[in-house]
Design a protein around this motif. Sequence first.
Motif, PDB file in Angstrom:
ATOM      1  N   VAL A   1      15.592  -1.171 -14.896  1.00  0.00           N
ATOM      2  CA  VAL A   1      14.989  -0.809 -13.747  1.00  0.00           C
ATOM      3  C   VAL A   1      16.028  -0.625 -12.631  1.00  0.00           C
ATOM      4  CG1 VAL A   1      13.616  -1.885 -11.726  1.00  0.00           C
ATOM      5  CG2 VAL A   1      13.016  -2.249 -14.231  1.00  0.00           C
ATOM      6  N   LEU A   2      15.871   0.311 -11.792  1.00  0.00           N
ATOM      7  CA  LEU A   2      16.922   0.888 -10.760  1.00  0.00           C
ATOM      8  C   LEU A   2      16.543  -0.114  -9.572  1.00  0.00           C
ATOM      9  CD1 LEU A   2      16.493   4.582 -11.524  1.00  0.00           C
ATOM     10  CD2 LEU A   2      18.455   3.024 -11.852  1.00  0.00           C
ATOM     11  N   SER A   3      17.675  -0.250  -8.864  1.00  0.00           N
ATOM     12  CA  SER A   3      17.870  -1.302  -7.680  1.00  0.00           C
ATOM     13  C   SER A   3      16.499  -0.850  -6.733  1.00  0.00           C
ATOM     14  CB  SER A   3      19.026  -1.320  -6.934  1.00  0.00           C
ATOM     15  OG  SER A   3      19.230  -0.114  -6.469  1.00  0.00           O
ATOM     16  N   PHE A   4      16.359   0.125  -6.397  1.00  0.00           N
ATOM     17  CA  PHE A   4      15.218   0.707  -5.540  1.00  0.00           C
ATOM     18  C   PHE A   4      13.894   0.746  -5.939  1.00  0.00           C
ATOM     19  CE2 PHE A   4      17.206   4.536  -7.573  1.00  0.00           C
ATOM     20  CZ  PHE A   4      15.890   5.062  -8.016  1.00  0.00           C
ATOM     21  N   SER A   5      13.647   0.337  -7.114  1.00  0.00           N
ATOM     22  CA  SER A   5      12.416   0.497  -7.843  1.00  0.00           C
ATOM     23  C   SER A   5      11.561  -0.739  -7.317  1.00  0.00           C
ATOM     24  CB  SER A   5      12.610   0.437  -9.333  1.00  0.00           C
ATOM     25  OG  SER A   5      10.991   0.509  -9.882  1.00  0.00           O
ATOM     26  N   SER A   6      10.312  -0.572  -7.106  1.00  0.00           N
ATOM     27  CA  SER A   6       9.372  -1.514  -6.441  1.00  0.00           C
ATOM     28  C   SER A   6       9.157  -2.526  -7.519  1.00  0.00           C
ATOM     29  CB  SER A   6       8.236  -0.945  -6.045  1.00  0.00           C
ATOM     30  OG  SER A   6       8.229  -0.093  -4.991  1.00  0.00           O
ATOM     31  N   ARG A   7       8.932  -3.699  -7.041  1.00  0.00           N
ATOM     32  CA  ARG A   7       8.542  -4.917  -8.055  1.00  0.00           C
ATOM     33  C   ARG A   7       7.249  -5.480  -7.660  1.00  0.00           C
ATOM     34  NH1 ARG A   7      13.897  -3.573  -8.195  1.00  0.00           N
ATOM     35  NH2 ARG A   7      15.172  -4.066  -9.844  1.00  0.00           N
ATOM     36  N   GLY A   8       6.631  -6.085  -8.923  1.00  0.00           N
ATOM     37  CA  GLY A   8       5.548  -6.779  -8.283  1.00  0.00           C
ATOM     38  C   GLY A   8       5.535  -8.133  -8.241  1.00  0.00           C
ATOM     39  N   PRO A   9       4.675  -9.030  -8.031  1.00  0.00           N
ATOM     40  CA  PRO A   9       3.246  -8.517  -8.223  1.00  0.00           C
ATOM     41  C   PRO A   9       2.688  -8.016  -6.685  1.00  0.00           C
ATOM     42  CG  PRO A   9       3.258 -10.915  -7.666  1.00  0.00           C
ATOM     43  CD  PRO A   9       4.862 -10.378  -7.654  1.00  0.00           C
ATOM     44  N   THR A  10       1.483  -7.603  -6.792  1.00  0.00           N
ATOM     45  CA  THR A  10       0.757  -7.489  -5.530  1.00  0.00           C
ATOM     46  C   THR A  10       0.658  -8.637  -4.595  1.00  0.00           C
ATOM     47  OG1 THR A  10      -1.383  -7.872  -6.567  1.00  0.00           O
ATOM     48  CG2 THR A  10      -0.312  -5.381  -6.614  1.00  0.00           C
ATOM     49  N   ALA A  11       0.269  -8.614  -3.365  1.00  0.00           N
ATOM     50  CA  ALA A  11       0.159  -9.785  -2.641  1.00  0.00           C
ATOM     51  C   ALA A  11      -1.041 -10.550  -3.068  1.00  0.00           C
ATOM     52  CB  ALA A  11      -0.263  -9.429  -1.229  1.00  0.00           C
ATOM     53  N   ASP A  12      -1.893 -10.245  -3.979  1.00  0.00           N
ATOM     54  CA  ASP A  12      -3.176 -10.993  -4.587  1.00  0.00           C
ATOM     55  C   ASP A  12      -2.712 -11.274  -5.886  1.00  0.00           C
ATOM     56  OD1 ASP A  12      -3.737  -8.474  -5.723  1.00  0.00           O
ATOM     57  OD2 ASP A  12      -5.647  -8.458  -5.017  1.00  0.00           O
TER      58      ASP A  12
ATOM     59  N   THR B   1       0.875  -1.005   0.036  1.00  0.00           N
ATOM     60  CA  THR B   1      -0.279  -0.129  -0.066  1.00  0.00           C
ATOM     61  C   THR B   1       0.875   1.265  -0.070  1.00  0.00           C
ATOM     62  OG1 THR B   1       0.034   0.057   2.333  1.00  0.00           O
ATOM     63  CG2 THR B   1      -1.976  -0.833   1.214  1.00  0.00           C
ATOM     64  N   PRO B   2       0.511   2.369  -0.694  1.00  0.00           N
ATOM     65  CA  PRO B   2      -0.760   2.643  -1.314  1.00  0.00           C
ATOM     66  C   PRO B   2      -0.566   1.933  -2.856  1.00  0.00           C
ATOM     67  CG  PRO B   2       0.414   4.504  -1.299  1.00  0.00           C
ATOM     68  CD  PRO B   2       1.096   3.548  -0.463  1.00  0.00           C
ATOM     69  N   ALA B   3       0.584   1.645  -3.345  1.00  0.00           N
ATOM     70  CA  ALA B   3       0.713   1.371  -4.876  1.00  0.00           C
ATOM     71  C   ALA B   3      -0.064   0.215  -5.144  1.00  0.00           C
ATOM     72  CB  ALA B   3       2.201   1.185  -5.074  1.00  0.00           C
ATOM     73  N   ASP B   4      -0.404  -0.632  -4.077  1.00  0.00           N
ATOM     74  CA  ASP B   4      -0.985  -2.075  -4.503  1.00  0.00           C
ATOM     75  C   ASP B   4      -2.464  -1.884  -4.682  1.00  0.00           C
ATOM     76  OD1 ASP B   4      -1.959  -1.870  -1.936  1.00  0.00           O
ATOM     77  OD2 ASP B   4      -1.342  -3.875  -1.454  1.00  0.00           O
ATOM     78  N   ALA B   5      -3.426  -0.567  -4.443  1.00  0.00           N
ATOM     79  CA  ALA B   5      -4.449  -0.419  -4.927  1.00  0.00           C
ATOM     80  C   ALA B   5      -5.041  -0.581  -6.405  1.00  0.00           C
ATOM     81  CB  ALA B   5      -5.155   1.000  -4.301  1.00  0.00           C
ATOM     82  N   GLU B   6      -6.093  -1.282  -6.275  1.00  0.00           N
ATOM     83  CA  GLU B   6      -6.492  -1.319  -7.646  1.00  0.00           C
ATOM     84  C   GLU B   6      -6.355  -0.199  -8.547  1.00  0.00           C
ATOM     85  OE1 GLU B   6      -7.718  -3.642 -10.816  1.00  0.00           O
ATOM     86  OE2 GLU B   6      -7.406  -4.598  -9.210  1.00  0.00           O
ATOM     87  N   ALA B   7      -6.942   0.832  -8.236  1.00  0.00           N
ATOM     88  CA  ALA B   7      -7.046   2.196  -8.943  1.00  0.00           C
ATOM     89  C   ALA B   7      -5.876   2.832  -9.153  1.00  0.00           C
ATOM     90  CB  ALA B   7      -8.457   2.637  -8.447  1.00  0.00           C
ATOM     91  N   ALA B   8      -4.931   2.368  -8.321  1.00  0.00           N
ATOM     92  CA  ALA B   8      -3.584   3.328  -8.076  1.00  0.00           C
ATOM     93  C   ALA B   8      -2.805   2.986  -9.446  1.00  0.00           C
ATOM     94  CB  ALA B   8      -2.948   2.931  -6.914  1.00  0.00           C
TER      95      ALA B   8
END
Length: 169
Positions: free
Chosen positions: A24-35, A5-12
């Motif tokens: 992709v930079l080392s600090f960049s978030s990677r997926g997936p979401t928990a679901d 959260t908050p990036a994993d919100a469906e509408a975000a």
Amino acid sequence: TYITTPADAEAAIAVGAVDARNRVLSFSSRGPTADGRIKPDLVAPGGAVLMADIRNGTYLRNRGTSFAAPLVSGISALLLQIEPHLDPAAVRQRLRSTATDLGPAGPDTLYGWGLVNALAAMGTEIPETSASHSPYPNPNASGIVHFPLLLSDPDEVSVRIFDITGTIV
């Protein structure tokens, strides 16, 4: 391991960061979401981003997804100036569908749908036969900026310039 959260919100619109070579930079978030949904949605430049330094009125370079996400926000604002009827889901879909795919074919959990592409999202293209150069001087105090272009057909030129409030001038 997961986008949270908050990036994993469906509408975000979750934004990852890439360097000048679209890695992709080392600090960049990677997926997936928990679901298991694909995130990030897009990537944008997040390394050595030129930004205004409000402390002394100059410019500096910084890095982070905190600098990549505002680029996508700005592109979203430009898109809404052109098409104010778009709702948030339509903006996200337009950005996703016009992104430049960087990873394996199709959306993935590293690049999302790809590198945000402002011109494609707005339906604007620079003709392949034209060559543009950076505006100069930039920044300047005189209020006059030059935009050099080499056009194959100078009779078909259309330019729209907006001021800082978004009003066409």
